[in-house]
Design a protein around this motif. Structure first.
Motif, PDB file in Angstrom:
ATOM      1  N   MET A  13       0.749  -1.352   0.109  1.00  0.00           N
ATOM      2  CA  MET A  13      -0.076  -0.026  -0.003  1.00  0.00           C
ATOM      3  C   MET A  13       1.090   1.115  -0.102  1.00  0.00           C
ATOM      4  SD  MET A  13      -3.231   0.772  -0.055  1.00  0.00           S
ATOM      5  CE  MET A  13      -4.057  -0.881   0.193  1.00  0.00           C
ATOM      6  N   PHE A  14       0.433   2.292  -0.860  1.00  0.00           N
ATOM      7  CA  PHE A  14       1.418   3.395  -1.156  1.00  0.00           C
ATOM      8  C   PHE A  14       1.692   4.219   0.243  1.00  0.00           C
ATOM      9  CE2 PHE A  14      -0.731   2.535  -5.086  1.00  0.00           C
ATOM     10  CZ  PHE A  14       0.397   1.702  -5.642  1.00  0.00           C
ATOM     11  N   LEU A  15       2.877   4.833   0.137  1.00  0.00           N
ATOM     12  CA  LEU A  15       3.025   5.861   1.094  1.00  0.00           C
ATOM     13  C   LEU A  15       2.539   7.221   0.493  1.00  0.00           C
ATOM     14  CD1 LEU A  15       5.468   6.334   3.439  1.00  0.00           C
ATOM     15  CD2 LEU A  15       6.814   7.204   1.500  1.00  0.00           C
ATOM     16  N   ILE A  16       2.153   7.820   1.411  1.00  0.00           N
ATOM     17  CA  ILE A  16       1.815   9.395   1.130  1.00  0.00           C
ATOM     18  C   ILE A  16       2.721  10.243   1.692  1.00  0.00           C
ATOM     19  CG2 ILE A  16      -0.251  10.972   1.348  1.00  0.00           C
ATOM     20  CD1 ILE A  16      -1.910   9.011   2.350  1.00  0.00           C
TER      21      ILE A  16
ATOM     22  N   PHE B  24      -7.581  14.432   7.291  1.00  0.00           N
ATOM     23  CA  PHE B  24      -6.296  14.535   6.907  1.00  0.00           C
ATOM     24  C   PHE B  24      -5.554  14.772   8.103  1.00  0.00           C
ATOM     25  CE2 PHE B  24      -3.000  17.533   6.096  1.00  0.00           C
ATOM     26  CZ  PHE B  24      -1.927  16.753   5.395  1.00  0.00           C
ATOM     27  N   SER B  25      -5.970  15.787   8.871  1.00  0.00           N
ATOM     28  CA  SER B  25      -5.123  16.091  10.100  1.00  0.00           C
ATOM     29  C   SER B  25      -4.938  14.996  11.201  1.00  0.00           C
ATOM     30  CB  SER B  25      -5.766  17.467  10.694  1.00  0.00           C
ATOM     31  OG  SER B  25      -6.888  16.913  11.452  1.00  0.00           O
ATOM     32  N   ARG B  26      -5.898  14.165  11.282  1.00  0.00           N
ATOM     33  CA  ARG B  26      -5.636  12.950  11.817  1.00  0.00           C
ATOM     34  C   ARG B  26      -4.332  11.976  11.676  1.00  0.00           C
ATOM     35  NH1 ARG B  26      -7.974  15.107  16.143  1.00  0.00           N
ATOM     36  NH2 ARG B  26      -7.071  13.182  16.936  1.00  0.00           N
ATOM     37  N   LEU B  27      -4.250  12.203  10.546  1.00  0.00           N
ATOM     38  CA  LEU B  27      -2.757  11.542   9.936  1.00  0.00           C
ATOM     39  C   LEU B  27      -1.535  11.821  10.790  1.00  0.00           C
ATOM     40  CD1 LEU B  27      -3.444  11.392   6.105  1.00  0.00           C
ATOM     41  CD2 LEU B  27      -3.770   9.446   7.809  1.00  0.00           C
ATOM     42  N   PHE B  28      -1.349  13.223  11.263  1.00  0.00           N
ATOM     43  CA  PHE B  28      -0.296  13.567  12.196  1.00  0.00           C
ATOM     44  C   PHE B  28      -0.741  13.575  13.510  1.00  0.00           C
ATOM     45  CE2 PHE B  28      -1.841  17.236   9.524  1.00  0.00           C
ATOM     46  CZ  PHE B  28      -2.308  18.295  10.697  1.00  0.00           C
ATOM     47  N   ILE B  29      -2.049  14.016  13.827  1.00  0.00           N
ATOM     48  CA  ILE B  29      -2.535  14.651  15.262  1.00  0.00           C
ATOM     49  C   ILE B  29      -2.316  13.229  16.035  1.00  0.00           C
ATOM     50  CG2 ILE B  29      -4.160  15.107  16.867  1.00  0.00           C
ATOM     51  CD1 ILE B  29      -5.252  16.990  14.465  1.00  0.00           C
ATOM     52  N   ASP B  30      -2.875  11.997  15.573  1.00  0.00           N
ATOM     53  CA  ASP B  30      -2.992  10.899  16.512  1.00  0.00           C
ATOM     54  C   ASP B  30      -1.529  10.394  16.553  1.00  0.00           C
ATOM     55  OD1 ASP B  30      -5.769  11.219  16.251  1.00  0.00           O
ATOM     56  OD2 ASP B  30      -6.040   9.540  14.594  1.00  0.00           O
ATOM     57  N   GLY B  31      -0.549  10.489  15.781  1.00  0.00           N
ATOM     58  CA  GLY B  31       0.635  10.236  16.253  1.00  0.00           C
ATOM     59  C   GLY B  31       1.806  11.230  17.200  1.00  0.00           C
ATOM     60  N   SER B  32       1.009  12.129  17.628  1.00  0.00           N
ATOM     61  CA  SER B  32       1.706  13.460  18.261  1.00  0.00           C
ATOM     62  C   SER B  32       1.702  13.200  19.682  1.00  0.00           C
ATOM     63  CB  SER B  32       1.124  14.657  17.607  1.00  0.00           C
ATOM     64  OG  SER B  32       1.478  14.854  16.363  1.00  0.00           O
ATOM     65  N   ASN B  33       0.620  12.461  20.254  1.00  0.00           N
ATOM     66  CA  ASN B  33       0.528  12.658  21.924  1.00  0.00           C
ATOM     67  C   ASN B  33       0.880  11.167  22.424  1.00  0.00           C
ATOM     68  OD1 ASN B  33      -0.228  13.809  24.170  1.00  0.00           O
ATOM     69  ND2 ASN B  33      -2.418  13.593  23.897  1.00  0.00           N
TER      70      ASN B  33
ATOM     71  N   ASN C 126       2.652   5.798   5.783  1.00  0.00           N
ATOM     72  CA  ASN C 126       2.867   4.529   5.037  1.00  0.00           C
ATOM     73  C   ASN C 126       1.468   3.966   4.915  1.00  0.00           C
ATOM     74  OD1 ASN C 126       2.022   2.899   7.272  1.00  0.00           O
ATOM     75  ND2 ASN C 126       4.389   2.848   7.924  1.00  0.00           N
ATOM     76  N   GLY C 127       1.231   3.054   4.091  1.00  0.00           N
ATOM     77  CA  GLY C 127       0.116   2.482   3.613  1.00  0.00           C
ATOM     78  C   GLY C 127      -0.725   1.855   4.927  1.00  0.00           C
ATOM     79  N   LEU C 128       0.003   1.145   5.737  1.00  0.00           N
ATOM     80  CA  LEU C 128      -0.723   0.424   6.932  1.00  0.00           C
ATOM     81  C   LEU C 128      -1.304   1.289   7.838  1.00  0.00           C
ATOM     82  CD1 LEU C 128       2.205  -2.233   7.798  1.00  0.00           C
ATOM     83  CD2 LEU C 128      -0.034  -2.631   6.574  1.00  0.00           C
ATOM     84  N   LYS C 129      -0.631   2.705   7.949  1.00  0.00           N
ATOM     85  CA  LYS C 129      -1.251   3.712   8.756  1.00  0.00           C
ATOM     86  C   LYS C 129      -2.533   4.431   8.293  1.00  0.00           C
ATOM     87  CE  LYS C 129      -0.009   7.542  11.504  1.00  0.00           C
ATOM     88  NZ  LYS C 129       0.936   8.527  12.156  1.00  0.00           N
ATOM     89  N   TRP C 130      -2.267   4.878   7.007  1.00  0.00           N
ATOM     90  CA  TRP C 130      -3.419   5.609   6.407  1.00  0.00           C
ATOM     91  C   TRP C 130      -4.680   4.657   6.238  1.00  0.00           C
ATOM     92  CZ3 TRP C 130      -5.661   4.419   1.933  1.00  0.00           C
ATOM     93  CH2 TRP C 130      -4.924   3.998   0.852  1.00  0.00           C
ATOM     94  N   LYS C 131      -4.161   3.410   5.877  1.00  0.00           N
ATOM     95  CA  LYS C 131      -5.496   2.603   5.568  1.00  0.00           C
ATOM     96  C   LYS C 131      -6.399   2.277   6.795  1.00  0.00           C
ATOM     97  CE  LYS C 131      -6.645  -1.598   2.930  1.00  0.00           C
ATOM     98  NZ  LYS C 131      -7.465  -2.157   3.660  1.00  0.00           N
ATOM     99  N   ARG C 132      -5.948   2.542   8.094  1.00  0.00           N
ATOM    100  CA  ARG C 132      -6.712   2.588   9.286  1.00  0.00           C
ATOM    101  C   ARG C 132      -7.731   3.500   9.337  1.00  0.00           C
ATOM    102  NH1 ARG C 132      -1.681   2.174  12.273  1.00  0.00           N
ATOM    103  NH2 ARG C 132      -2.400   4.200  13.260  1.00  0.00           N
ATOM    104  N   TYR C 133      -7.655   4.582   8.634  1.00  0.00           N
ATOM    105  CA  TYR C 133      -8.811   5.484   8.442  1.00  0.00           C
ATOM    106  C   TYR C 133      -9.764   5.411   7.331  1.00  0.00           C
ATOM    107  CZ  TYR C 133      -5.821   7.900  11.703  1.00  0.00           C
ATOM    108  OH  TYR C 133      -4.710   8.235  12.577  1.00  0.00           O
ATOM    109  N   VAL C 134      -9.460   4.404   6.106  1.00  0.00           N
ATOM    110  CA  VAL C 134     -10.225   4.226   5.027  1.00  0.00           C
ATOM    111  C   VAL C 134     -10.737   2.786   5.177  1.00  0.00           C
ATOM    112  CG1 VAL C 134     -10.309   4.549   2.648  1.00  0.00           C
ATOM    113  CG2 VAL C 134      -8.857   5.923   4.014  1.00  0.00           C
TER     114      VAL C 134
END
Length: 215
Positions: free
Chosen positions: A1-4, A104-113, A164-172
């Protein structure tokens, strides 16, 4: 799965779009961010901003819970699928994911805390978003380029972060991420005859088009 791969311009558009949609509620937005943001003395101080990250994340979370109905489309992510590890397009090859600014913002917020004691790229993107929303709520005007330049924290300023794909695919959750809706034959409807052969197959997608048409 593709990297964004995300550029800084995209996260700045995200912040500006979020505020624009709720600018009539500026006073309340400021109240949400005031405690976390007003306590930061130096926004370019890695140590200070890192240790204020839980407060910044909580403020953004509160903001989004309050105003999620104001989210708007921000980013179109194309999906293209090959036959296993080969460069040939699969029979069902193309689709698209449309990310709202909040999603889109959750892609970075959820990994920040996560309690990290060093500034990461997702943490930097989160801090920038919180600061932009706070300063916009105070005056309605900001110098966004200066904010992004000041809050570099030793990292390159052109690239914001990657997912990476494993991470963003959790939201889709749609199965269209694994079985795209459009067949590979749509390439012939989009690209005129002869133009694919002119591609230099250096990038992966160009390579896929090049080898598929030679088939």
């Amino acid at each position: 799965m593709f990297l964004i791969k995300i550029r800084s311009a995209t996260t700045s558009y995200c912040a500006l779009g979020m505020f624009d949609a709720v600018k009539d509620h500026s006073r309340h937005v400021r109240e949400i961010f005031e405690e976390a943001c007003s306590s930061i003395q130096m926004w370019d101080n890695d140590y200070e901003v890192t240790h204020k990250m839980p407060l910044l994340c909580n403020s953004i979370n509160a903001f989004q819970r309050e105003y999620y109905q104001h989210q708007k489309p921000l980013l179109m992510q194309t999906i293209w699928k090959t036959q296993g590890k080969s460069p040939m397009l699969a029979d069902q090859a193309f689709d698209i994911v449309v990310w709202s600014d909040y999603a889109f913002s959750r892609l970075f917020i959820d990994g920040s805390n996560d309690g990290a004691d060093r500034m990461s790229r997702p943490m930097r993107a989160t801090a920038r978003l919180a600061r932009c929303l706070w300063e916009l709520s105070r005056s309605g005007i900001i110098r966004v380029n200066d904010i992004y330049r000041q809050m570099a924290f030793g990292n390159q300023t052109d690239k914001e972060f990657s997912v990476n794909g494993l991470k963003w695919k959790r939201y889709v959750t749609s199965d269209r991420t694994t079985r795209p809706i459009l067949p590979r034959t749509v390439v012939n409807e989009i690209i005129e005859d002869g133009y694919i052969q002119r591609l230099s197959p250096e990038r992966r997608f160009d390579q896929t088009l090049h080898f598929t048409v030679q088939r």
